[in-house]
Design an enzyme around this catalytic site. Structure first.
Site, PDB file in Angstrom:
ATOM      1  N   HIS A  84      36.753  -4.521  13.921  1.00 13.87           N
ATOM      2  CA  HIS A  84      37.018  -3.124  13.601  1.00 13.87           C
ATOM      3  C   HIS A  84      35.714  -2.451  13.185  1.00 13.87           C
ATOM      4  O   HIS A  84      34.859  -3.079  12.547  1.00 13.87           O
ATOM      5  CB  HIS A  84      38.025  -3.008  12.458  1.00 13.87           C
ATOM      6  CG  HIS A  84      39.333  -3.690  12.712  1.00 13.87           C
ATOM      7  ND1 HIS A  84      40.169  -3.325  13.748  1.00 13.87           N
ATOM      8  CD2 HIS A  84      39.946  -4.714  12.070  1.00 13.87           C
ATOM      9  CE1 HIS A  84      41.250  -4.096  13.729  1.00 13.87           C
ATOM     10  NE2 HIS A  84      41.136  -4.939  12.721  1.00 13.87           N
ATOM     11  N   GLY A 121      48.093  -6.613  17.286  1.00 19.29           N
ATOM     12  CA  GLY A 121      48.473  -7.800  16.524  1.00 19.29           C
ATOM     13  C   GLY A 121      49.415  -7.373  15.414  1.00 19.29           C
ATOM     14  O   GLY A 121      49.099  -6.446  14.663  1.00 19.29           O
ATOM     15  N   GLU A 129      44.357 -13.593  17.815  1.00 20.42           N
ATOM     16  CA  GLU A 129      43.093 -14.247  17.503  1.00 20.42           C
ATOM     17  C   GLU A 129      42.165 -13.285  16.753  1.00 20.42           C
ATOM     18  O   GLU A 129      42.610 -12.365  16.083  1.00 20.42           O
ATOM     19  CB  GLU A 129      42.455 -14.765  18.794  1.00 20.42           C
ATOM     20  CG  GLU A 129      43.226 -15.903  19.455  1.00 20.42           C
ATOM     21  CD  GLU A 129      43.141 -17.215  18.681  1.00 20.42           C
ATOM     22  OE1 GLU A 129      42.243 -17.353  17.824  1.00 20.42           O
ATOM     23  OE2 GLU A 129      43.978 -18.109  18.935  1.00 20.42           O
ATOM     24  N   VAL A 130      40.875 -13.474  16.892  1.00 20.24           N
ATOM     25  CA  VAL A 130      39.898 -12.680  16.161  1.00 20.24           C
ATOM     26  C   VAL A 130      39.651 -11.338  16.851  1.00 20.24           C
ATOM     27  O   VAL A 130      39.669 -11.253  18.083  1.00 20.24           O
ATOM     28  CB  VAL A 130      38.565 -13.445  16.002  1.00 20.24           C
ATOM     29  CG1 VAL A 130      37.948 -13.755  17.355  1.00 20.24           C
ATOM     30  CG2 VAL A 130      37.583 -12.671  15.127  1.00 20.24           C
ATOM     31  N   PHE A 155      47.844  -1.768  15.983  1.00 21.47           N
ATOM     32  CA  PHE A 155      46.986  -1.667  17.166  1.00 21.47           C
ATOM     33  C   PHE A 155      45.615  -1.107  16.792  1.00 21.47           C
ATOM     34  O   PHE A 155      45.451  -0.449  15.755  1.00 21.47           O
ATOM     35  CB  PHE A 155      47.637  -0.772  18.227  1.00 21.47           C
ATOM     36  CG  PHE A 155      47.929   0.637  17.770  1.00 21.47           C
ATOM     37  CD1 PHE A 155      46.954   1.632  17.845  1.00 21.47           C
ATOM     38  CD2 PHE A 155      49.177   0.981  17.273  1.00 21.47           C
ATOM     39  CE1 PHE A 155      47.223   2.930  17.432  1.00 21.47           C
ATOM     40  CE2 PHE A 155      49.455   2.280  16.850  1.00 21.47           C
ATOM     41  CZ  PHE A 155      48.470   3.258  16.931  1.00 21.47           C
ATOM     42  N   ALA A 183      43.680  -3.427  21.379  1.00 25.24           N
ATOM     43  CA  ALA A 183      44.197  -4.730  20.959  1.00 25.24           C
ATOM     44  C   ALA A 183      45.387  -4.512  20.042  1.00 25.24           C
ATOM     45  O   ALA A 183      45.461  -3.509  19.323  1.00 25.24           O
ATOM     46  CB  ALA A 183      43.111  -5.524  20.239  1.00 25.24           C
ATOM     47  N   ARG A 209      48.813 -11.335  10.489  1.00 25.97           N
ATOM     48  CA  ARG A 209      49.243 -10.893  11.815  1.00 25.97           C
ATOM     49  C   ARG A 209      49.140 -12.036  12.823  1.00 25.97           C
ATOM     50  O   ARG A 209      48.513 -13.064  12.573  1.00 25.97           O
ATOM     51  CB  ARG A 209      48.378  -9.718  12.290  1.00 25.97           C
ATOM     52  CG  ARG A 209      46.922 -10.084  12.511  1.00 25.97           C
ATOM     53  CD  ARG A 209      46.175  -9.035  13.301  1.00 25.97           C
ATOM     54  NE  ARG A 209      44.755  -9.302  13.365  1.00 25.97           N
ATOM     55  CZ  ARG A 209      44.166 -10.157  14.195  1.00 25.97           C
ATOM     56  NH1 ARG A 209      44.910 -10.877  15.030  1.00 25.97           N
ATOM     57  NH2 ARG A 209      42.859 -10.322  14.174  1.00 25.97           N
ATOM     58  N   GLY A 210      49.736 -11.837  13.995  1.00 29.10           N
ATOM     59  CA  GLY A 210      49.529 -12.759  15.085  1.00 29.10           C
ATOM     60  C   GLY A 210      48.232 -12.437  15.806  1.00 29.10           C
ATOM     61  O   GLY A 210      47.572 -11.431  15.526  1.00 29.10           O
ATOM     62  N   CYS A 250      39.839 -11.537  20.843  1.00 28.64           N
ATOM     63  CA  CYS A 250      41.228 -11.951  21.113  1.00 28.64           C
ATOM     64  C   CYS A 250      41.309 -13.327  21.763  1.00 28.64           C
ATOM     65  O   CYS A 250      42.337 -13.686  22.335  1.00 28.64           O
ATOM     66  CB  CYS A 250      41.953 -10.906  21.961  1.00 28.64           C
ATOM     67  SG  CYS A 250      41.986  -9.258  21.223  1.00 28.64           S
TER      68      CYS A 250
END
Length: 230
Positions: free
Chosen positions: A90, A152, A86-87, A164, A150, A83-84, A181
Site C-alpha cells: 500500500h 483480500g 498473500e503479500v 480492495f 487486489a 485477511r486472506g 499476491c
C-alpha cells in the site's frame, strides 16, 4: 450486482472518505466497526475509502517467501493481518476500500462477495473506457494483463472487513520488493499508466458511486473518523 430477483431492502452505508491514514489506525477503525456490528446487527454498514503510507501486509496464511527482504530487519512498515491472500503493498496514490458489511442482508456467500468487489472495480474502469478483466482461479482485476486491483477479505459471523486496493496513480516501485499476491508471472499496473491525466479524487468518487450501485446501498458521507459505539 444484487440480482433483481432478490428482495433485499436498500441499506444505508456510512461513507468515510479520508486521505493518508496509518495502516494501524485504519485497522483499529475496522475492528471497532466490526465489533459494534457483532453486538448490534441492526447497525448500518460502513465503507472506508482512504490511502496508506508505504506499508506491506501479509494475509494470515501468507508465505514470507514472497517478501524480498527480511521483515525483522527493515525500516518498512510490515503487518501480518487476518485477511486472506498473500503479500501486497500500500502507498499514496492507491485507493484502499474497507467495506464493513453484514452479509446476512445480502448473500451469505464469500465467492459472491468477492465477485461483487471485483464488479465495483470493473464498473469504475469502464467509466474511464478501460476493460477490467477477471482471470480464472485468481481474485482481483486486470487491465491488459496488469493487475490494477487486489482484494483480500476477512468475514466473521458474516460481517466483512479488509477489502480492495485500486492502484490509481501510485509509485509502483514498492511492489518490486515483493512477489505481489504471490503471483510471480503477472505484472502490477495502475490506472495512470492507461489514463495519464487521471485524478485520484475523481476515481475515489466513482468507486463510491459504483459501490452503491453494485451493492444497492444508500451512501451517507460521514464527517470525522469512525467512532466506537458506546
Amino acid at each position: 450486482m444484487v440480482s433483481a430477483g432478490q428482495s433485499f431492502k436498500r441499506r444505508h452505508c456510512h461513507l468515510y472518505k479520508r486521505s493518508i491514514v496509518p495502516y494501524t489506525t485504519a485497522w483499529a477503525w475496522q475492528r471497532s466497526l466490526v465489533d459494534d456490528r457483532r453486538q448490534d446487527s441492526q447497525l448500518d454498514d460502513a465503507l472506508l475509502l482512504l490511502e496508506h503510507p508505504p506499508t506491506y501486509t501479509l494475509g494470515q496464511g501468507a508465505s514470507p517467501a514472497f517478501l524480498k527482504f527480511d521483515p525483522a530487519q527493515t525500516a518498512w512498515d510490515v503487518h501480518r493481518v487476518e485477511r486472506g491472500g498473500e503479500v501486497t503493498y500500500h502507498c499514496p496514490g492507491q485507493l484502499v476500500g474497507y467495506p464493513i458489511l453484514n452479509l446476512t442482508y445480502y448473500q451469505k456467500d464469500l465467492h459472491w462477495y468477492l465477485r461483487q468487489l471485483e464488479a465495483v472495480i470493473i464498473h469504475v474502469l469502464a467509466f474511464y473506457g478501460l476493460k477490467g478483466e477477471r482471470l480464472p482461479g485468481l481474485t482481483g482485476v486486470w487491465v491488459d494483463e496488469r493487475k490494477v486491483a487486489a482484494i483480500g477479505i476477512k468475514v466473521s459471523r458474516w460481517i466483512t472487513m479488509h477489502g480492495f486496493a485500486l492502484n490509481i496513480c501510485p509509485d509502483l516501485s514498492g511492489f518490486d520488493r515483493i512477489v505481489p499476491c504471490g503471483i510471480p508471472d503477472k505484472m502490477v499496473g495502475s490506472l495512470a499508466q492507461f489514463r495519464p491525466a487521471i485524478q485520484f479524487e475523481a476515481v475515489r468518487d466513482q468507486v463510491a458511486i459504483a459501490f452503491a450501485q453494485v451493492f444497492n446501498v444508500a451512501l451517507i458521507e460521514q464527517p470525522g473518523a469512525p467512532q466506537a459505539r458506546c
